[in-house]
Design a protein around this motif. Sequence first.
Motif, PDB file in Angstrom:
ATOM      1  N   ASP A 124       0.831  -1.190   0.000  1.00  0.00           N
ATOM      2  CA  ASP A 124       0.000   0.000   0.000  1.00  0.00           C
ATOM      3  C   ASP A 124       0.875   1.253   0.000  1.00  0.00           C
ATOM      4  O   ASP A 124       1.791   1.404   0.801  1.00  0.00           O
ATOM      5  N   GLU A 144     -10.477  -2.932   7.698  1.00  0.00           N
ATOM      6  CA  GLU A 144      -9.864  -1.665   8.062  1.00  0.00           C
ATOM      7  C   GLU A 144      -8.901  -1.205   6.973  1.00  0.00           C
ATOM      8  O   GLU A 144      -8.318  -2.018   6.250  1.00  0.00           O
ATOM      9  N   GLU A 145      -8.728   0.086   6.864  1.00  0.00           N
ATOM     10  CA  GLU A 145      -7.778   0.658   5.925  1.00  0.00           C
ATOM     11  C   GLU A 145      -6.375   0.590   6.533  1.00  0.00           C
ATOM     12  O   GLU A 145      -6.131   1.147   7.603  1.00  0.00           O
ATOM     13  N   SER A 177      -3.626   2.013   5.675  1.00  0.00           N
ATOM     14  CA  SER A 177      -2.975   3.319   5.820  1.00  0.00           C
ATOM     15  C   SER A 177      -3.452   4.037   7.072  1.00  0.00           C
ATOM     16  O   SER A 177      -2.659   4.699   7.765  1.00  0.00           O
ATOM     17  N   GLU A 178      -4.730   3.901   7.401  1.00  0.00           N
ATOM     18  CA  GLU A 178      -5.259   4.568   8.591  1.00  0.00           C
ATOM     19  C   GLU A 178      -4.672   3.957   9.869  1.00  0.00           C
ATOM     20  O   GLU A 178      -4.359   4.673  10.827  1.00  0.00           O
TER      21      GLU A 178
END
Length: 276
Positions: free
Chosen positions: A2, A109-110, A112-113
């Motif tokens: 990512d 869930e993302e 990156s977050e």
Amino acid sequence: MDAAYVNVFSRLNVEWEWLCAQDGNAQRVCGWLVETGVLDAAKAPEDLGALLDVLEERSLREGHRFSDVWLDLLLQHAGRGEELAARVVVQAMLPAAVRMATRSVRSGEEISEIHQVVVAALWQAVRSYPLSRTAWKVARHLQLEMWHHTSRDLKREFTSAGLPLDERLAGELTARCDPAAEVHASLLEAAAAEAGLVGGVDGARGELVELLVWALEQKVLSHGAAAAIADHYREDAPDDRTAAQAAGMSPAAVRQRRSRAVRQLRDAAAAQWAAA
């Protein structure tokens, strides 16, 4: 991989390379370390990256007692507003943050977050570290603080979406994210085996075994006395009757020997161990 994941951690690494290239940064940090006797001035590297490598290598060899000294020193400077000191600690703890971020991701869930949350938690743990806290297992305390902030923020972000956060990760993460602690545990296992102390070195027992190894090195206890304590205070310990039969003694004599060993250990080491 990512792109945002790469950015959040690689951005810190790129920034670190920039800091290492700036004149005077290594000299400032070395000055703090040399002044307090952590490093020998003649052996202090002139590059900030090399300096951190030296500190981490010695931490791996010598365990948390060395890392406690230099991490606490830098945190003290960070608490007085020295941004460079805080940045060195963040860089030192970055591998632990990467592992924590990787293990904190849940389905839905993302990524990156999650990684942004962990990096923010790392900075918060460094900036809010209590300056009055005794310098004991500093890296472990930083990781616990980082996990505290991470779990709180992830709950806030994702619990409303019905995504559970596994609290058991706290113990797993802090146990696996500290290379110095891992090496220290290996050295302790070897020392315990050499001393004939069986039963493992995990958790609270590790602290007991470390104390017994110290007592043997200082000749506070005999090997028999140390073994009497170690054998009794372990998960699969035999009862006094079984231990007495194996030793050819009465249960009362076994208890008396153990009590005498505990008194010797307490009298000789309690004050010093408590201070540590």
